[in-house]
Each structure stands twice: as structure tokens, then as C-alpha cells.
Write an enzyme that holds these catalytic residues in place. Structure first.
Site: not given
Length: 323
Positions: A48, A53, A79, A227-228, A230-235
Site C-alpha cells: 500500500d 507519502y 490513494k 495503525g495497530v 496507535n502511533s507507537g504507544i502499543l509498541a
């Protein structure tokens, strides 16, 4: 074998090509090639990209790579909604190594047709499989501007996408957005083959769950979940540099993520492992979109994908989620 009470795995991985064009930091041509090769070698066959980008750089780079592969062996999405126009000679170079373009939003019939043609030129390919309407909605534009863009899209833009599909120029079309409300609104105006939804069906933010997921399932609209993390916090987990929704994470979000991470740990799960696997079990989710400019990060994410999440873990996390 998957446990009977597990969060069963259905979706596959797609590769998002924003980072290879310098999303947050410059990425060399060699590094972008390296991570694309790693994705291909890992069996990823869905890619994608978008004009936005790298202001055209992503499409150039992914096109250079994919032209070397058999055309029938991969699926490519790009897109529409932003047209790229050359910068004046006197204008400074864009940051992060992006190409010398400026952006003009255009969701009209002619704008979409022109955007599709320009993308084919940058890609150097004869077709794009899926076209997403990029960043329509109040999240991107605010209320007043979005009303204008929605008039353009519903008045003529959707007709351009239907025309491209009817003529066989594309296999399907959809939305590529960060919010659920605009998806529900536009589903009253057209049938979308897919929705690329970023950040709204995750381990932390399940705001798409109540209305959009059942409607997409009933309509036969596939979901690609981006975005799994969420911009980084879940990583990364909570911390002074943690981000959520493209902004520094608030204390409330940090507390939620800390609690989710503690629960995950009790089940032997790393937080990013739980995050990348959470959306994959829903029947309407066809792909999980991950993107990075580094081979090492891609390999790490792929190693974490495929874990079955215990039902009891999900039950414990649910009260902490955004809905």
C-alpha cells in the site's frame, strides 16, 4: 493447534509504504529497497502506498521494486484525494528527502482521474488494484473544509471511482481514513470494496467495533487495519516519548496502556505482540497493515504475528479500551 477459546487468526500481513519514503526520518534508497526485499522474501504480496507519502517518493520506490516482480503475483493499492504539483524553483526543498512537490486536495471526478493517472506514472506500472479515498473526514480537514470535500466526493468523485472500476482500470475502491464516522456516512452513497482503517480497531481503541465492523460485514466490505500500535504507544509502552493518535500520549492514555501491558504480561504476551494480533481474528478483516523503513523492525513484527490471544485476556482488557 489454536485453543478453542482463543482469538482465532484469519488476516494476513500487508506492507505499508509510507515509512520507506521518510515518514518520520529520512530513509535511503538502499534501506527502502532492503526492507521491500525483506517483505517480499517473507511472503508478503500486498503493498500500500499513496501520493502523499514522501510527496511521490513512496510510489516511485515501490514501483521500482514491484516492476521486477510478476504483475499477477502481488496486489497494490494507492490513494486519491491529494494532487501533487511541482514546487516553484525558488521554494526550499521539502524535509526528510521528499520529492519537490506541494499538495492540493481534490476529491472531485477530474481530481481523482488525474491523481490515478499521475500515480501510474510515478509507479511505472500499468495498473493499481485498489484505490482508496485518502483522509476524507473531519479528523483530517475540520468540519467546514470537510463539508466542501464531501460535496466534491459525493457529487462527482465517487462516480470517477465507479467508472475506473467498470472500465477495468482498477479492481476495486474504498476509503483510507483514521475515523469511523466518515465511513458510515459514505457507505450511504456507495459500495466500498475495502476500507483501510487506521487506529480505530486496535487493542486500545475499539471505536470501530460497535457500528462500522457489523455494517462492513453485512455489506461485504473488507477491512484492512492499519495503525495497530496507535502511533507507537502499543509498541513502546507508556513513557515520556510515547505517542497516541500522532500526538504525545496523555496521562490517561498512558495509564490505560500500562494496565493493558500488565495484563498482557500475566498471559505471557508482549504488548506489541498482543497489539499486532488483536484485529486479525474478525471475519471482515482481510489484512493487517504494517510499515517500517527498517528490515530489523519488519522481521520483529512478523515474528510476533500469528499468536492466538486468549479469550480471558481480551475480556480483562476490554474495560480499558476506547469505544
Amino acid at each position: 493447534m489454536l485453543a478453542e477459546d482463543g482469538h482465532r487468526h484469519k488476516a494476513r500481513i500487508a506492507f505499508g509504504c509510507a515509512a520507506i519514503a521518510g515518514l518520520y526520518e529520512p530513509v535511503s534508497k538502499g534501506d527502502s529497497r532492503d526492507v521491500l526485499e525483506a517483505a517480499w522474501d517473507a511472503g508478503i504480496r500486498r503493498f500500500d502506498t499513496a501520493p502523499f507519502y514522501g510527496l511521490g517518493l513512496s510510489e516511485q520506490r515501490v514501483g521500482d521494486f514491484l516492476r521486477e516482480q510478476p504483475r499477477a503475483s502481488f496486489t497494490l493499492s494507492s490513494k486519491v484525494g491529494r494532487l501533487l504539483e511541482p514546487l516553484d524553483d525558488a521554494a526550499p526543498d521539502p524535509p526528510l528527502g521528499h520529492l519537490r512537490h506541494k499538495v492540493r486536495f481534490d476529491y472531485s471526478h477530474d481530481g481523482i482521474m488525474r491523481s490515478h493517472e499521475q500515480s501510474l506514472g510515478r509507479l511505472g506500472l500499468d495498473r493499481i488494484d485498489i484505490l482508496y479515498v485518502h483522509d476524507i473526514g473531519e479528523f483530517a480537514h475540520g468540519s467546514e473544509e470537510n463539508q466542501r470535500h464531501m460535496r466534491d466526493l459525493t457529487g462527482s468523485g465517487l462516480r470517477a471511482l465507479e467508472r475506473l472500476k467498470a472500465e477495468g482500470a482498477i479492481a476495486g475502491f474504498g476509503l483510507g481514513v483514521n475515523e469511523t464516522a466518515v465511513c458510515l456516512d459514505l457507505m450511504d452513497h456507495a459500495h466500498f470494496d475495502e476500507i483501510l482503517l487506521a487506529g480505530r480497531y486496535t487493542l486500545l481503541d475499539r471505536s470501530a467495533e460497535a457500528a462500522l465492523l457489523p455494517r462492513a460485514e453485512a455489506a461485504g466490505t473488507r477491512l484492512v487495519i492499519g495503525g495497530v500500535f496507535n502511533s507507537g504507544i502499543l509498541a513502546t509502552g507508556p513513557g515520556p516519548d510515547a505517542h497516541f493518535n500522532y500526538e504525545p500520549a496523555t496521562p490517561e492514555i498512558q495509564e490505560k496502556v500500562a494496565a493493558i501491558g500488565e495484563i498482557a504480561g500475566r498471559y505471557g504476551l508482549a504488548l506489541p505482540e498482543a497489539a499486532i494480533n488483536f484485529p486479525a481474528a474478525h471475519p471482515t478483516v482481510s489484512h493487517i497493515l504494517i510499515g517500517t523503513g527498517k528490515r530489523k523492525s519488519l522481521v520483529r513484527n512478523l515474528e510476533q504475528f500469528g499468536t492466538t490471544l486468549p479469550r480471558q485476556f481480551l475480556n480483562e482488557v476490554q474495560p480499558l479500551t476506547i469505544r
